[in-house]
Each structure stands twice: as C-alpha cells, then as structure tokens.
Design a protein around this motif. Structure first.
Motif, PDB file in Angstrom:
ATOM      1  N   LEU A  58       0.824  -1.213   0.000  1.00 49.87           N
ATOM      2  CA  LEU A  58       0.000   0.000   0.000  1.00 49.87           C
ATOM      3  C   LEU A  58       0.857   1.261   0.000  1.00 49.87           C
ATOM      4  CD1 LEU A  58      -2.849  -1.014   2.480  1.00 49.87           C
ATOM      5  CD2 LEU A  58      -3.015  -0.720   0.009  1.00 49.87           C
ATOM      6  N   ARG A  59       1.951   1.235   0.741  1.00 53.40           N
ATOM      7  CA  ARG A  59       2.810   2.423   0.818  1.00 53.40           C
ATOM      8  C   ARG A  59       3.534   2.686  -0.499  1.00 53.40           C
ATOM      9  NH1 ARG A  59       4.858   0.395   6.745  1.00 53.40           N
ATOM     10  NH2 ARG A  59       3.163   1.368   7.968  1.00 53.40           N
ATOM     11  N   VAL A  60       3.782   1.623  -1.263  1.00 51.12           N
ATOM     12  CA  VAL A  60       4.431   1.784  -2.564  1.00 51.12           C
ATOM     13  C   VAL A  60       3.441   2.286  -3.617  1.00 51.12           C
ATOM     14  CG1 VAL A  60       5.509   0.548  -4.486  1.00 51.12           C
ATOM     15  CG2 VAL A  60       6.256   0.117  -2.144  1.00 51.12           C
ATOM     16  N   PHE A  61       2.247   1.685  -3.660  1.00 51.14           N
ATOM     17  CA  PHE A  61       1.291   2.015  -4.709  1.00 51.14           C
ATOM     18  C   PHE A  61       0.395   3.207  -4.366  1.00 51.14           C
ATOM     19  CE2 PHE A  61       2.628  -2.151  -5.997  1.00 51.14           C
ATOM     20  CZ  PHE A  61       2.543  -2.118  -7.376  1.00 51.14           C
ATOM     21  N   ARG A  62       0.179   3.478  -3.080  1.00 49.91           N
ATOM     22  CA  ARG A  62      -0.591   4.639  -2.635  1.00 49.91           C
ATOM     23  C   ARG A  62      -1.915   4.801  -3.394  1.00 49.91           C
ATOM     24  NH1 ARG A  62       4.233   9.233  -2.289  1.00 49.91           N
ATOM     25  NH2 ARG A  62       5.560   8.092  -0.822  1.00 49.91           N
ATOM     26  N   PRO A  63      -2.834   3.880  -3.239  1.00 48.61           N
ATOM     27  CA  PRO A  63      -4.111   3.985  -3.964  1.00 48.61           C
ATOM     28  C   PRO A  63      -4.862   5.256  -3.605  1.00 48.61           C
ATOM     29  CG  PRO A  63      -4.213   2.322  -2.216  1.00 48.61           C
ATOM     30  CD  PRO A  63      -2.780   2.703  -2.350  1.00 48.61           C
ATOM     31  N   GLN A  64      -5.365   5.953  -4.616  1.00 46.15           N
ATOM     32  CA  GLN A  64      -6.022   7.235  -4.405  1.00 46.15           C
ATOM     33  C   GLN A  64      -7.290   7.115  -3.571  1.00 46.15           C
ATOM     34  OE1 GLN A  64      -6.641   8.924  -8.298  1.00 46.15           O
ATOM     35  NE2 GLN A  64      -4.453   9.309  -8.636  1.00 46.15           N
ATOM     36  N   ALA A  65      -7.963   5.967  -3.682  1.00 37.81           N
ATOM     37  CA  ALA A  65      -9.232   5.797  -2.982  1.00 37.81           C
ATOM     38  C   ALA A  65      -9.060   5.432  -1.509  1.00 37.81           C
ATOM     39  CB  ALA A  65     -10.062   4.723  -3.676  1.00 37.81           C
ATOM     40  N   LEU A  66      -7.812   5.341  -1.061  1.00 36.14           N
ATOM     41  CA  LEU A  66      -7.564   4.903   0.316  1.00 36.14           C
ATOM     42  C   LEU A  66      -6.567   5.834   0.988  1.00 36.14           C
ATOM     43  CD1 LEU A  66      -8.257   2.601   2.323  1.00 36.14           C
ATOM     44  CD2 LEU A  66      -6.206   1.419   1.515  1.00 36.14           C
ATOM     45  N   LYS A  67      -6.967   6.444   2.092  1.00 37.61           N
ATOM     46  CA  LYS A  67      -6.087   7.317   2.864  1.00 37.61           C
ATOM     47  C   LYS A  67      -5.088   6.481   3.648  1.00 37.61           C
ATOM     48  CE  LYS A  67      -8.351  11.036   1.663  1.00 37.61           C
ATOM     49  NZ  LYS A  67      -7.745  12.040   0.754  1.00 37.61           N
ATOM     50  N   SER A  68      -3.886   7.040   3.852  1.00 41.06           N
ATOM     51  CA  SER A  68      -2.827   6.291   4.539  1.00 41.06           C
ATOM     52  C   SER A  68      -3.220   5.884   5.953  1.00 41.06           C
ATOM     53  CB  SER A  68      -1.539   7.118   4.562  1.00 41.06           C
ATOM     54  OG  SER A  68      -1.752   8.353   5.227  1.00 41.06           O
ATOM     55  N   ARG A  69      -4.061   6.686   6.594  1.00 35.49           N
ATOM     56  CA  ARG A  69      -4.474   6.357   7.963  1.00 35.49           C
ATOM     57  C   ARG A  69      -5.372   5.123   8.018  1.00 35.49           C
ATOM     58  NH1 ARG A  69      -7.273  11.107   6.708  1.00 35.49           N
ATOM     59  NH2 ARG A  69      -9.560  10.911   6.617  1.00 35.49           N
ATOM     60  N   HIS A  70      -5.856   4.707   6.833  1.00 35.45           N
ATOM     61  CA  HIS A  70      -6.736   3.533   6.773  1.00 35.45           C
ATOM     62  C   HIS A  70      -6.002   2.289   6.261  1.00 35.45           C
ATOM     63  CE1 HIS A  70     -10.046   6.075   7.799  1.00 35.45           C
ATOM     64  NE2 HIS A  70     -10.040   6.735   6.639  1.00 35.45           N
ATOM     65  N   TYR A  71      -4.695   2.389   6.060  1.00 35.21           N
ATOM     66  CA  TYR A  71      -3.938   1.267   5.513  1.00 35.21           C
ATOM     67  C   TYR A  71      -4.051   0.025   6.393  1.00 35.21           C
ATOM     68  CZ  TYR A  71      -1.599   4.118   1.916  1.00 35.21           C
ATOM     69  OH  TYR A  71      -1.319   4.904   0.828  1.00 35.21           O
ATOM     70  N   ARG A  72      -3.864   0.195   7.691  1.00 34.04           N
ATOM     71  CA  ARG A  72      -3.901  -0.984   8.585  1.00 34.04           C
ATOM     72  C   ARG A  72      -5.276  -1.629   8.614  1.00 34.04           C
ATOM     73  NH1 ARG A  72       0.442  -2.202  11.408  1.00 34.04           N
ATOM     74  NH2 ARG A  72       2.155  -0.675  11.503  1.00 34.04           N
ATOM     75  N   ASP A  73      -6.318  -0.825   8.508  1.00 36.40           N
ATOM     76  CA  ASP A  73      -7.666  -1.403   8.445  1.00 36.40           C
ATOM     77  C   ASP A  73      -7.848  -2.212   7.164  1.00 36.40           C
ATOM     78  OD1 ASP A  73      -8.330  -0.221  10.857  1.00 36.40           O
ATOM     79  OD2 ASP A  73      -9.208   1.573   9.917  1.00 36.40           O
ATOM     80  N   ALA A  74      -7.297  -1.689   6.060  1.00 31.88           N
ATOM     81  CA  ALA A  74      -7.403  -2.397   4.783  1.00 31.88           C
ATOM     82  C   ALA A  74      -6.638  -3.713   4.829  1.00 31.88           C
ATOM     83  CB  ALA A  74      -6.874  -1.512   3.650  1.00 31.88           C
ATOM     84  N   VAL A  75      -5.469  -3.700   5.476  1.00 29.68           N
ATOM     85  CA  VAL A  75      -4.677  -4.919   5.606  1.00 29.68           C
ATOM     86  C   VAL A  75      -5.419  -5.950   6.451  1.00 29.68           C
ATOM     87  CG1 VAL A  75      -2.573  -5.900   6.588  1.00 29.68           C
ATOM     88  CG2 VAL A  75      -2.455  -3.807   5.226  1.00 29.68           C
ATOM     89  N   SER A  76      -5.998  -5.515   7.541  1.00 27.11           N
ATOM     90  CA  SER A  76      -6.745  -6.434   8.405  1.00 27.11           C
ATOM     91  C   SER A  76      -7.919  -7.059   7.659  1.00 27.11           C
ATOM     92  CB  SER A  76      -7.258  -5.683   9.643  1.00 27.11           C
ATOM     93  OG  SER A  76      -6.186  -5.180  10.412  1.00 27.11           O
ATOM     94  N   GLU A  77      -8.626  -6.226   6.897  1.00 29.72           N
ATOM     95  CA  GLU A  77      -9.770  -6.717   6.139  1.00 29.72           C
ATOM     96  C   GLU A  77      -9.335  -7.743   5.090  1.00 29.72           C
ATOM     97  OE1 GLU A  77     -13.220  -4.974   3.114  1.00 29.72           O
ATOM     98  OE2 GLU A  77     -11.994  -3.599   4.323  1.00 29.72           O
ATOM     99  N   LYS A  78      -8.221  -7.463   4.416  1.00 28.71           N
ATOM    100  CA  LYS A  78      -7.742  -8.369   3.377  1.00 28.71           C
ATOM    101  C   LYS A  78      -7.269  -9.698   3.966  1.00 28.71           C
ATOM    102  CE  LYS A  78      -7.494  -7.574  -0.378  1.00 28.71           C
ATOM    103  NZ  LYS A  78      -8.369  -7.896  -1.550  1.00 28.71           N
TER     104      LYS A  78
END
Length: 321
Positions: A107-127
């Motif tokens: 996530l930190r490399v690709f930096r998806p526009q639809a996802l704020k950095s503060r939500h990265y850990r939530d996205a990882v947990s969900e995945k």
C-alpha cells in the motif's frame, strides 16, 4: 480495436538470439489482442506459447523488438502500472517479512487514491481476514505453507485496488479448499466489474470464471472468442453426442440405412466416438437412433466455445528448448 479495451497488445514481436550454435528463437510473432474492461479474459496456450513473455512485456521486464502495449487507449506508462495488480505463478515474496508487513509495504508503494494512509492498517486487516490469514498475520512468509503463500500473493495483487489484475496460474499449489476460495475471490472481483486477465492451464475453471478467451500457439493468437463473435461466419452452438459400444463404420452404416442427417464433425477417441451437430433436431434424431440400436450414450449436451474439448484443439505442442 474497441475503446472498451482496458489493455491492448499490438503487433508484439520478440526474438531471442543468445546461442551462437542455434537459430534465433521467435517467441512472439506479431501478437495482437485486447482485453475488455470489466471482464475476465483467459490467456491460454501450451508451455512456451508466449504467455509469460507477453506478461513480462506488459510490465516492461522485457523490451519487445516491435509493437506496443496500450492501457486505456494510451501507451502504457510507469504511472499506469500502479493501477495493475499481478499474481505470479510462483510465490515471490520476501521470506523474512510477515504477512502484515508485506501488505502494508504494498500500500505504501502504490498509494491507492481511494484509500487514505491512515486507513492502511484497516485495509490490511480486512484483506487478511478475507483470505483466511488473519491468525497468521505475524507469521513470516518463510514459515507459510505453499497454499498460504498463494493466498498472500493474491492479497498483494489486489489490496491496492487496481483497475486490472493479471493472475498467472492462481490455482497452482492450492488444495481443493484453497481452489474453492480462489474461485470465490475471483468471482467477487467479477461482480465488482474489475478487469481480469487469467492465465491458466486449468481449462475446467475457464468456463465458470471467464467471459472471453485468447489462445496463443507459438507466439501467435490462434483463437479468440472476441474474433469469433465479431466474425460474420462465427460458428453456431454445437450439440455433442458421445457414444460407446460402436465404431465409425457401424455409425456410417446406421446413417445410410436410417437416412440420418450428416454430422458436422466426428472424433474417434479410444472407445468413444464424438459426433457434433449444428442443429438440435439433427442431434436428437441421432440420439434416438443410437438408443434403439443399443449403443451406449456417454454424453449428450450443447457444447460451447469454453468447453475443454473445443479449446484443446487450439493447443499445440510445447516449444522445444
């Protein structure tokens, strides 16, 4: 080509000339094909057909001798590659990182526009929960089983929410439960209209998962459902009757004596004979006559362009080394 293609390959050519004692080896021979946006397209072919070279060319790992790759109608750029996910055939993950660390890094490399950095850990947990690796989130990759590694590779390919996902043999190394999960994950992406290129030798998955199919043979496109649908002479659905307990000679005798319609094609395979008909009525006449004659009916159904028996005819022999 249509403006609805998310990815287009135009006249790709690649020849290797790295052995003084051998002739140059042509891997791609003017390959051109397109992948429709929002659909799952199979990319198939025998070993050495050119699938891997095509994928590596898309990512810029191989420079073609000629041709180009277009993404959404424009030459594929480095920025565009951030919108593509890739799951390789073999797991290529850093063995000293944990599952959680790998996905956070992605996530930190690709930096998806639809996802704020503060939500990265939530996205990882969900995945991780989606692929059944939540309880193994702190486990290092080197300690994962091959099946777990495949699921993690899937997560890495999809977590940045790419517009196009390329899956290279996604079923490889998975047990039946893992395959069922993978089918479910791919089906979910299809429902979300994510564009998918599925490279696979597993023909029985193609019919359920793919909307289109391209088949390569020695670097050339030899079959495409898109071309078949666009062609005025596209073949109509076939009706297949598979018989046993008879030979071709007895079928020809039955045809002539009972004035049965001519079959469109016939294939003799060991103890089975496959008859194909364009018209359902013709197939039914043969089914009734075969039952009265006492032949064993092995199968009777309408076949499609995604049937294994239909697709396999376009596969050639493996390229020699």
């Amino acid at each position: 080509m249509s403006q609805n293609f998310i990815l287009e390959i135009k006249n790709l050519k690649k020849t290797y000339d790295y052995d003084l004692f051998k002739k140059p080896q042509t891997i791609l021979s003017g390959l051109s094909c397109g992948f429709l946006e929002g659909q799952c397209t199979a990319l198939m072919g025998h070993n050495g057909a050119g699938k891997t070279t095509t994928i590596r060319t898309i990512f810029g790992l191989i420079k073609p001798d000629a041709g180009e790759v277009l993404f959404k109608g424009r030459p594929l750029s480095r920025k565009d590659k951030a919108h593509i996910g890739y799951m390789p055939e073999t797991n290529k993950l850093p063995i000293n990182l944990t599952c959680e660390e790998i996905l956070l890094h992605q996530l930190r490399v690709f930096r998806p526009q639809a996802l704020k950095s503060r939500h990265y850990r939530d996205a990882v947990s969900e995945k991780l929960k989606e692929i059944g690796l939540w309880d193994h989130r702190q486990k290092r990759v080197g300690k994962l089983s091959k099946g777990m590694g495949r699921r993690l590779s899937w997560a890495q390919a999809t977590i940045h929410r790419p517009d196009l996902i390329i899956l290279d043999e996604p079923m490889s190394g998975l047990d039946p439960l893992g395959q069922k999960l993978m089918v479910s994950l791919i089906s979910k992406l299809r429902e979300e209209n994510v564009s998918i290129i599925l490279c696979s030798h597993e023909l029985y998955f193609i019919q359920d998962l793919c909307d289109q199919a391209h088949i390569l043979n020695h670097g050339k496109l030899v079959f495409s459902t898109l071309e078949e649908k666009d062609a005025e002479s596209a073949p109509k659905p076939r009706h297949r009757l598979v018989l046993s307990g008879c030979d071709l000679s007895s079928l020809e005798t039955l045809r002539d004596s009972s004035r049965l319609p001519e079959w469109t094609s016939v294939q003799v395979r060991a103890l089975r004979i496959e008859l194909n008909f364009q018209q359902y009525a013709d197939a039914m006449k043969w089914l009734q006559a075969s039952l009265l004659k006492g032949f064993l009916v092995v199968d009777f159904k309408k076949s499609s362009q995604f049937d294994e028996d239909f697709l396999i005819q376009y596969f050639g022999e493996e390229r020699s080394a």
